[in-house]
Design a protein around this motif. Structure first.
Motif: not given
Length: 267
Positions: A73-96
């Motif tokens: 799960i932690e690796s999934m989180a890191h992988d998702t954040i890498k993609i989010i960073t590339v897209l330049g997203l911040d101040d995220i409302y996160l829904f899982g």
């Protein structure tokens, strides 16, 4: 409404996502465990969450395409954040939701500065042997390639009884479309849930948090919301809403969930 389905690659990670909405705020959705990707249902998903699209630009991220055989799960989180960073997203409302909720909890623990609000649905802070027992039954059927039994069992345990009975034939049709690659991927992703425990790291989460669950959840049958509510007492901006009779996938079956979600995100 325009719905974009795309794939992005960075640092050896390839991930599919969908994007819709025109709002100035960013909502990221992390779906639960599934046998096949939800990306082909992009238009249906966008329609389901169309009540948010004036205020939010919505992104839904799948798990990475090229998943390793040993994953967490932690690796999934890191992988998702890498993609989010590339897209330049911040101040995220996160829904899982479900496993997506575990990933969301991990992201909010590791990168609290990125998260504006957090919504967790039908999920848990930790998964012991008892909480993994239903998912373990899914894994065993997948290992035997018993697709029909797997789809019926997942439908029966994830959805409410009435929803499952109305859609039984749909689950059977889904079973006929499952490939060996789908099953192999599903087994790896399902097994990551076993021994998940975010209790210590989640102390870093101080943003507003909403937990939504259902008293008739047949996947996590021991009421993980009680543990979550007790745990988040340190967070004065924690809220909890419980349904009854909607099942694990209450986000698909409850007529009231949209109002609960919108109210929390907008206030």
């Amino acid at each position: 409404m325009d719905v974009i389905s795309s794939e992005i690659t960075t640092e050896g990670i390839s991930m599919n996502y969908i994007k819709f909405g025109n709002g100035s705020k960013v909502l990221v959705i992390l779906p639960g465990l599934s046998i096949r990707s939800v990306i082909p249902a992009a238009k249906a998903i966008a329609k389901q969450y169309s009540f948010l699209t004036d205020e939010f630009t919505v992104y839904l991220f799948e798990r990475r395409n090229n998943i390793p055989k040993e994953y967490s799960i932690e690796s999934m989180a890191h992988d998702t954040i890498k993609i989010i960073t590339v897209l330049g997203l911040d101040d995220i409302y996160l829904f899982g939701t479900s496993q997506g909720g575990m990933i969301a909890l991990t992201i909010a623990s590791l990168y609290p500065e990125l998260i504006k609000k957090l919504v967790i649905v039908s999920s848990a802070l930790r998964v012991d042997e008892s909480r993994f027992s239903v998912i373990e039954r899914w894994v065993k059927l997948a290992e035997k390639e018993e697709c029909k039994s797997l789809c019926l069992l997942m439908g029966e345990t994830v959805y409410s009884a009435s929803f499952f009975e109305r859609n039984r034939e749909l689950f059977l049709r889904m079973a006929a479309e499952i490939s060996s690659n789908d099953l192999e991927r599903f087994i790896i992703l399902a097994n990551t849930i076993q021994h998940f425990d975010i209790r210590e790291q989640a102390r870093n989460i101080h943003c507003p948090v909403l937990y939504v669950g259902d008293n008739t959840d047949a996947v996590f049958t021991d009421h993980p919301e009680k543990e979550i509510e007790d745990y988040f007492q340190f967070n004065e901006r924690f809220e909890i809403t419980m349904f009854s009779g909607c099942g694990h996938a209450l986000y698909d079956t409850s007529d009231l969930f949209a109002d609960v979600l919108k109210t929390f995100l907008m206030k």
